[in-house]
Design a protein around this motif. Structure first.
Motif, mmCIF file in Angstrom:
data_model
loop_
_atom_site.group_PDB
_atom_site.id
_atom_site.type_symbol
_atom_site.label_atom_id
_atom_site.label_comp_id
_atom_site.label_asym_id
_atom_site.label_seq_id
_atom_site.Cartn_x
_atom_site.Cartn_y
_atom_site.Cartn_z
ATOM 1 N N PRO A 94 0.835 -1.206 0.000
ATOM 2 C CA PRO A 94 0.000 0.000 0.000
ATOM 3 C C PRO A 94 0.870 1.256 0.000
ATOM 4 O O PRO A 94 1.990 1.251 0.514
ATOM 5 C CB PRO A 94 -0.795 -0.122 1.302
ATOM 6 C CG PRO A 94 0.087 -0.933 2.192
ATOM 7 C CD PRO A 94 0.805 -1.904 1.296
ATOM 8 N N ASN A 95 0.340 2.304 -0.554
ATOM 9 C CA ASN A 95 1.066 3.577 -0.572
ATOM 10 C C ASN A 95 0.083 4.726 -0.353
ATOM 11 O O ASN A 95 0.192 5.783 -0.971
ATOM 12 C CB ASN A 95 1.819 3.753 -1.889
ATOM 13 C CG ASN A 95 2.832 4.889 -1.809
ATOM 14 O OD1 ASN A 95 3.407 5.141 -0.744
ATOM 15 N ND2 ASN A 95 3.047 5.584 -2.919
ATOM 16 N N ASP A 96 -0.885 4.499 0.530
ATOM 17 C CA ASP A 96 -1.891 5.524 0.774
ATOM 18 C C ASP A 96 -1.470 6.405 1.944
ATOM 19 O O ASP A 96 -0.365 6.286 2.487
ATOM 20 C CB ASP A 96 -3.253 4.871 1.040
ATOM 21 C CG ASP A 96 -3.194 3.860 2.190
ATOM 22 O OD1 ASP A 96 -2.150 3.792 2.873
ATOM 23 O OD2 ASP A 96 -4.183 3.146 2.402
ATOM 24 N N ARG A 97 -2.355 7.304 2.357
ATOM 25 C CA ARG A 97 -2.041 8.265 3.417
ATOM 26 C C ARG A 97 -1.736 7.570 4.741
ATOM 27 O O ARG A 97 -0.818 7.972 5.468
ATOM 28 C CB ARG A 97 -3.223 9.233 3.589
ATOM 29 C CG ARG A 97 -3.014 10.296 4.648
ATOM 30 C CD ARG A 97 -4.185 11.272 4.658
ATOM 31 N NE ARG A 97 -4.037 12.266 5.704
ATOM 32 C CZ ARG A 97 -4.450 12.111 6.962
ATOM 33 N NH1 ARG A 97 -5.042 10.979 7.315
ATOM 34 N NH2 ARG A 97 -4.276 13.058 7.849
ATOM 35 N N GLN B 265 -0.496 4.524 5.177
ATOM 36 C CA GLN B 265 0.807 3.875 5.110
ATOM 37 C C GLN B 265 1.930 4.899 5.245
ATOM 38 O O GLN B 265 2.958 4.627 5.882
ATOM 39 C CB GLN B 265 0.939 3.106 3.793
ATOM 40 C CG GLN B 265 2.142 2.171 3.748
ATOM 41 C CD GLN B 265 2.025 1.033 4.745
ATOM 42 O OE1 GLN B 265 0.929 0.638 5.118
ATOM 43 N NE2 GLN B 265 3.160 0.499 5.180
ATOM 44 N N LYS B 266 1.749 6.073 4.672
ATOM 45 C CA LYS B 266 2.757 7.132 4.807
ATOM 46 C C LYS B 266 2.874 7.583 6.261
ATOM 47 O O LYS B 266 3.957 7.929 6.733
ATOM 48 C CB LYS B 266 2.400 8.307 3.908
ATOM 49 C CG LYS B 266 2.517 7.990 2.420
ATOM 50 C CD LYS B 266 2.073 9.153 1.558
ATOM 51 C CE LYS B 266 2.188 8.795 0.078
ATOM 52 N NZ LYS B 266 1.695 9.892 -0.803
#
Length: 217
Positions: free
Chosen positions: A48-51, A53-54
């Motif tokens: 995942p690379n969504d908010r 995960q950030k």
């Protein structure tokens, strides 16, 4: 039986020193293969690379802080992570209580009303009670008042309380990351000394404490 476990794992300043010696002398054996890994080949999954995960990646566990105090807005944001039913609680009994040391004072955080209640000055030996080299700008202490939980669930209530405290600690740490603050969980708090410094009876349980502050860049 859970009381026996809790008493056996309770910390005092003497236990803190013994743990320090044990950690200094511990050498983990090299482990090339996880003994619990099955023989089947691993199948990679999309990352995942969504908010969210950030935000996970932004979290920092740090033991060094600047001397800058937290603003009221930051304090409200960090402690507010526990409000709005954000933490699961078995049977809705909500045994978790939140206290803090900030600006040289001991305070109680009223989760339901999102408000602070002053308890008095922080102890001079707070760093020793926490097991830290110095006093953090903000220390959050999670306490379990779990008598009703044990009456309802028996010994299983011990696990439920630790689950609730762990979920609360993770939520707080994610809020710290959102506010660009650092923190780390304290595993060596002196239990009875902490309860005494907050004016609390010894039958309560100090689940964990979190040292928080502005990170050194």
């Amino acid at each position: 039986m859970f009381d026996d476990f809790w008493a056996a794992s309770r910390f005092s300043p003497l236990h803190q020193r013994r743990l320090g010696d044990r950690l200094r002398d511990f050498r983990p054996p090299p482990q090339l293969v996880d003994p619990l890994e099955p023989p089947t080949p691993p199948v990679p999954l999309p990352r995942p690379n969504d908010r969210l995960q950030k935000l996970f990646r932004a979290r920092r566990s740090t033991r060094e802080f600047t001397g800058e105090p937290l603003s009221d807005k930051q304090l409200g944001a960090v402690l507010g992570a526990l409000s709005d039913d954000s933490v699961p609680s078995a049977g809705g009994l909500n045994p978790l209580r939140c206290y803090a040391f900030v600006h040289g004072r001991a305070v109680r955080y009223d989760i339901r009303r999102h408000a602070l209640q002053d308890l008095g000055p922080a102890p001079d030996d707070l760093a020793q009670i926490l097991g830290t080299p110095s006093t953090p700008p903000l220390t959050i202490v999670l306490v379990l008042a779990d008598k009703d939980s044990f009456e309802k669930y028996g010994e299983r209530a011990g696990r439920f309380g630790l689950i609730e405290a762990g979920a609360a600690a993770q939520t707080i740490c994610l809020r710290l990351a959102q506010e660009k603050l650092g923190g780390h969980l304290l595993g060596g708090v002196a239990d009875n000394e902490m309860l005494h410094s907050l004016g609390l009876p010894r039958e309560l349980r100090v689940a964990t404490a979190i040292a928080c502050g502005h990170m050194i860049t």
